[in-house]
Design an enzyme around this catalytic site. Structure first.
Site, PDB file in Angstrom:
ATOM      1  N   VAL A 134       0.690  -1.052   0.122  1.00  0.00           N
ATOM      2  CA  VAL A 134      -0.056   0.144  -0.258  1.00  0.00           C
ATOM      3  C   VAL A 134       1.022   1.141  -0.018  1.00  0.00           C
ATOM      4  O   VAL A 134       1.522   1.585   0.868  1.00  0.00           O
ATOM      5  CB  VAL A 134      -1.051   0.209   1.202  1.00  0.00           C
ATOM      6  CG1 VAL A 134      -2.200   1.199   1.358  1.00  0.00           C
ATOM      7  CG2 VAL A 134      -1.862  -1.215   1.150  1.00  0.00           C
ATOM      8  N   CYS A 135       0.935   1.706  -1.659  1.00  0.00           N
ATOM      9  CA  CYS A 135       1.469   3.329  -1.180  1.00  0.00           C
ATOM     10  C   CYS A 135       0.972   4.620  -1.059  1.00  0.00           C
ATOM     11  O   CYS A 135      -0.162   5.149  -0.979  1.00  0.00           O
ATOM     12  CB  CYS A 135       1.846   3.373  -2.872  1.00  0.00           C
ATOM     13  SG  CYS A 135       3.468   4.810  -3.011  1.00  0.00           S
TER      14      CYS A 135
END
Length: 317
Positions: A134-135
């Protein structure tokens, strides 16, 4: 909130009925944490201040979760949490269910939590990788061009803010613009077509996983829908007709992707919304797969929507 009427002995009908609802926040007893992405990693949270902070945030979640976010925590593993986020209306993610596993570090909140997205191998957003990464600037997993106010702040940042940011900032109306570098498609409209199709595929995988959740109870692999089985059944039972109607409406170019709600809406003039041949073909392939996953069937007496299409009657098994 997902809920249904059931008889007092647990059957789905009967003269004496009570309402059973899927709580937005609840704790899970036993060893179900083993189905969590990080469940096989030993608990490393021993710091008492960290434990107090986590418990404090759990109390906040119980009181202040948006109605479209659901959370389960584990009595035997305070350091782990799982969240299901409903895709927001007005976006290509609408009516989808997206699962995230969270792990708190021993020095939380000095270090942000680790968040894993159960992607089922699909990359349906520039910020959500197929490998589960998850960026997000708030998690300090994206640092290029980020303002200090956007980064994790131990004094102010919380897991509630992380969940709300994923739903509001990541799963947004035009995710094409989430990518600051090489764009994932030729335009935001083209990318929304791709994203909606991937979101539909994700629904199919979620339903398959949910069906097998109990069957593979001895699995050593993470089971994304574990402890959310009823939510999955009820959510798609309620929204399956809308989702299938959206597939048709978007394919025909009658409604902008993200804005079909199954109720009153304005049909766009013919030719105003451009739809690619690839998207039409993909919808033709996905529609029967979704129908099957939803347990839908076309009834001769089924009502007709504004597109002149008979609505499916669905029963999630």
């Amino acid at each position: 909130m997902a809920e249904r009427s059931v008889s007092q002995n647990g059957a789905d009908s009967g003269s004496k009925q009570c309402v059973v609802k899927f709580e937005q926040f609840d704790s899970v007893a036993g060893d179900d944490f083993k189905y969590h992405q990080f469940g096989n990693i030993p608990n490393r949270v021993t710091n008492q201040e960290t434990l107090k902070r986590i418990m404090k945030e759990y109390k906040v979640l119980k009181k202040h979760l948006p109605e479209s976010i659901f959370v389960r925590v584990y009595e035997e593993r305070v350091d782990l949490m799982r969240a299901a986020i409903v895709g927001p209306q007005g976006t290509p993610y609408h009516d989808g269910l997206f699962f995230f596993d969270i792990s708190f570090p021993n020095d939380y909140p000095n270090t942000p939590p680790t968040v894993h997205y159960h992607s089922f191998g699909l990359r349906l957003n520039p910020n959500l990788y197929a490998n589960g990464y998850v960026c997000l600037s708030l998690l300090n997993t994206w640092k290029i061009g980020v303002e200090e106010t956007e980064k994790w702040n131990p004094a102010e940042s919380t897991i509630l803010r992380v969940l709300v940011s994923i739903q509001g900032l990541v799963l947004n109306e035009k995710p094409f613009y989430n990518e600051p570098g090489t764009k994932p498609a030729s335009s935001w409209e083209a990318y929304n077509e791709e994203v909606f199709a991937l979101s539909c595929k994700s629904m199919i995988y979620v339903l398959r996983n949910n069906k097998n959740s109990k069957k593979y109870s001895n699995s050593k692999r993470p089971i994304p829908t574990r402890n959310f089985e009823y939510l999955v059944e009820e959510h798609f039972g309620l929204h399956s007709s809308t989702i299938l109607g959206a597939c048709i409406a978007y394919k025909m170019g009658h409604v902008q992707i993200g804005f079909f709600n199954g109720g009153d809406y304005v049909l766009a003039p013919k030719g105003v919304i451009k739809v690619s041949y690839k998207f039409k073909r993909t919808m033709n392939q996905l529609y029967p797969q979704l129908s099957k996953a939803f347990g839908c069937r076309i009834e001769a007496e089924a009502p007709v929507n504004l597109l002149g299409v008979k609505l499916n009657k669905c029963s999630i098994m």
